[in-house]
Design an enzyme around this catalytic site. Sequence first.
Site, PDB file in Angstrom:
ATOM      1  N   TYR A   1      -2.066  -0.710  10.269  1.00 16.90           N
ATOM      2  CA  TYR A   1      -2.162  -0.943   8.829  1.00 16.90           C
ATOM      3  C   TYR A   1      -0.910  -0.408   8.127  1.00 16.90           C
ATOM      4  O   TYR A   1      -0.278  -1.117   7.335  1.00 16.90           O
ATOM      5  CB  TYR A   1      -3.420  -0.277   8.255  1.00 16.90           C
ATOM      6  CG  TYR A   1      -3.570  -0.482   6.770  1.00 16.90           C
ATOM      7  CD1 TYR A   1      -4.097  -1.672   6.270  1.00 16.90           C
ATOM      8  CD2 TYR A   1      -3.185   0.493   5.862  1.00 16.90           C
ATOM      9  CE1 TYR A   1      -4.235  -1.877   4.905  1.00 16.90           C
ATOM     10  CE2 TYR A   1      -3.318   0.304   4.500  1.00 16.90           C
ATOM     11  CZ  TYR A   1      -3.842  -0.882   4.026  1.00 16.90           C
ATOM     12  OH  TYR A   1      -3.971  -1.081   2.677  1.00 16.90           O
TER      13      TYR A   1
ATOM     14  N   SER B   1       0.847  -1.186   0.000  1.00 13.84           N
ATOM     15  CA  SER B   1       0.000   0.000   0.000  1.00 13.84           C
ATOM     16  C   SER B   1       0.882   1.234   0.000  1.00 13.84           C
ATOM     17  O   SER B   1       2.003   1.201   0.527  1.00 13.84           O
ATOM     18  CB  SER B   1      -0.884   0.012   1.253  1.00 13.84           C
ATOM     19  OG  SER B   1      -1.549   1.247   1.403  1.00 13.84           O
TER      20      SER B   1
END
Length: 169
Positions: free
Chosen positions: A59, A47
């Site tokens: 995350y 990501s």
Amino acid sequence: VTCAGVQDTPDDIDVNLKGAINVCERYAFQSVSRPREQVRSVVNVGSSSGHNGSEFPHYAASKGGIIAYTKNLALRLAPQAIANSVDPGGVLTDLNRPVMDDPELWGKIMALTPLRRWATPREIAEWVYFVGVTNRFMTGQSILVDGGEAGNAQFVWPDVEVGHKPAEG
């Protein structure tokens, strides 16, 4: 290809990072330093958050870990195989519904996004195919694939404020 993505859960690191590591170690290697003969390429989906630290802490850390692990993987697979990560910015997926379905938040995001659009899952799949199948040379790289939004580390999400906000005036 490993592609796991949960966010803002107690399992972010276990699913996103440890899951990718477990799959790669199980299927790419006969032993810690000996790749399986049939393995030619590994692509981990990370990501843009792994590059800029934006989004939820666990995350972002899990996706940053994908970048570091992919470099380690590339060193151990060479010269037999390649390993890279494709690290998307905004993608039109159900995981992003909380902002995509909120006109005010979506407007803020699009104002921060130079191309004024996010990628489709198919577009990211095409990048993964190129990096994993077409590419035969590049290894140990983390390919940031976004519409320019990674240059702005402001994270927009319901009830979350992270990043630089320009002075109003």
